[in-house]
Scaffold this active site. Structure first.
Site, mmCIF file in Angstrom:
data_model
loop_
_atom_site.group_PDB
_atom_site.id
_atom_site.type_symbol
_atom_site.label_atom_id
_atom_site.label_comp_id
_atom_site.label_asym_id
_atom_site.label_seq_id
_atom_site.Cartn_x
_atom_site.Cartn_y
_atom_site.Cartn_z
ATOM 1 N N HIS A 28 2.956 3.880 51.998
ATOM 2 C CA HIS A 28 2.644 3.698 53.402
ATOM 3 C C HIS A 28 1.200 3.264 53.640
ATOM 4 O O HIS A 28 0.903 2.689 54.685
ATOM 5 C CB HIS A 28 2.930 4.987 54.179
ATOM 6 C CG HIS A 28 4.368 5.153 54.527
ATOM 7 N ND1 HIS A 28 5.265 5.802 53.702
ATOM 8 C CD2 HIS A 28 5.097 4.740 55.593
ATOM 9 C CE1 HIS A 28 6.465 5.787 54.255
ATOM 10 N NE2 HIS A 28 6.390 5.148 55.405
ATOM 11 N N GLY A 29 0.305 3.542 52.727
ATOM 12 C CA GLY A 29 -1.057 3.096 52.974
ATOM 13 C C GLY A 29 -2.050 3.654 51.975
ATOM 14 O O GLY A 29 -1.806 4.662 51.300
#
Length: 378
Positions: free
Chosen positions: A232-233
């Protein structure tokens, strides 16, 4: 890795090891859709290697699969084996086109009418200094974010599925009313279904799944959720978020299973929502310190229970929260579907209703500032 994680790794190494690696200059924003088409092409390569599908010999068809525009930016993650036949032999019809339009308009409404409006309250509360965040404000912000993210992402997925249907493609659903769940396990079977299925089929099961003993199962679950968080990041908050859910799932599976099975369904549902709300705080926070600070405020640490700011925002958004809560459950969809099947008058009225919804969304978009989908950043 270069675009999304290289500088994060360098910064983390400097912080943990005391090194002085220089960050790579010139890495700007992420290439459009990189997280999704990376996983799609990985699934293709793996499936060909396993001989689950035949290699595509036509570069045009393969290119169409990789950059299939309805879902390129934010999913759902579409596998080649699911649409290989449709690349050449799909069929279009007025019925499927009309169903696609309805699905698209529903998704647009979720984004414009619900997600964007809920976002106004969330972003206002998240901009407050932590010292000014009351307990009610913290809870209100977490609830607004939970609903905003759901309607934003499921709205995009609905729009992608609707567009695909207009062109003769069948995409699987990506959300199945996750906030009705009575366990964390059930929640992740209903939320971002295509991502969960990808990690299950290409990481969890190949590593042995739950068939290789307890220790190996625990390691496999933690690996999957560590990777899910990192996907996700490039931020420690996403890593903590992944570990948080990995630990919760292990507790459900090995420690608390029998206890949870004997709890009333309503209590399991409330407990699940509480844990999910806490998880979203890690997801939207800029740092671990900010996340723990927000969670502390939610449980009354160093803050007033209620203040004028919380009352002001609650008074302004409670009708929208009520609509969002109702829309998070399948009752509206079920009632609408049954009416469409049984009543020709309702079918005619629904055309007017969907047209009005579309025009309302367009009017609001023209009167609003630019608001991207949240998952574009991933």
């Amino acid at each position: 890795f270069y675009f999304k994680y290289a500088n994060f790794v360098l910064r983390s190494a400097n912080a943990l090891l005391g090194t002085a690696f220089a960050e790579i200059q010139g890495i700007g924003t992420l290439p459009l859709g990189i997280s999704f088409y990376t996983f799609q092409t990985l699934s293709y390569s793996i499936d060909v290697y396993r001989r689950d599908v035949k290699a595509e010999r036509n570069i045009i068809d393969f290119g169409a699969f990789v950059v299939l525009f309805p879902q390129l930016i934010a999913g759902p993650i579409v596998r080649y084996r699911d649409i290989a036949a449709e690349l050449n032999t799909r069929t279009e019809s007025f019925e499927r086109f009309s169903l696609g339009i309805r699905r698209f308009v529903v998704g647009l409404g979720k984004k414009v009418l619900l997600a964007n409006t809920l976002g106004t309250t969330f972003y206002a509360l998240s901009a407050l200094p932590m010292t000014q965040l009351s307990t009610l404000s913290a809870w209100l912000g977490a609830v607004c974010y939970a609903l905003m993210l759901y309607f934003d992402f499921s709205g995009y997925s609905d729009m992608a599925i609707g567009l695909a249907s207009m062109f003769g493609f069948r995409f699987g659903k990506n959300f199945d009313y996750p906030y009705v769940s009575q366990s964390i396990t059930e929640f992740w079977r209903r939320w971002h279904i295509s991502l969960g299925a990808w990690f299950r089929d290409y990481v969890y099961i190949p590593c042995g799944g739950s068939r290789a003993g307890t220790v190996r199962t625990i390691a496999n679950l933690l690996l999957v959720w560590l990777l899910t968080g990192i996907w996700h990041g490039a931020n420690w908050t996403f890593l903590l978020w992944g570990v948080y859910y990995g630990v919760l799932l292990l507790l459900e599976k090995f420690v608390l299973r029998r206890v949870l099975e004997h709890l009333p369904g309503l209590l399991r549902h409330v407990l699940t929502l509480l844990l999910v709300l806490i998880g979203w705080v890690f997801f939207f926070s800029s740092s671990p310190a900010a996340a723990f600070g927000w969670i502390g405020r939610m449980f009354g640490s160093g803050s007033a229970l209620v203040d004028a700011t919380a009352k002001y925002y609650l008074a302004g958004c409670w009708p929208l929260l009520l609509v969002g809560a109702i829309g998070s459950f399948p009752v509206v969809s079920h009632v609408g579907t049954n009416l469409l099947r049984r009543s020709k008058a309702w079918q005619a009225f629904s055309v007017v209703l969907f047209l009005a919804l579309l025009l309302l969304c367009i009017a609001l978009m023209m009167n609003d500032t630019y608001s991207t989908f949240l998952y574009f950043q991933f």
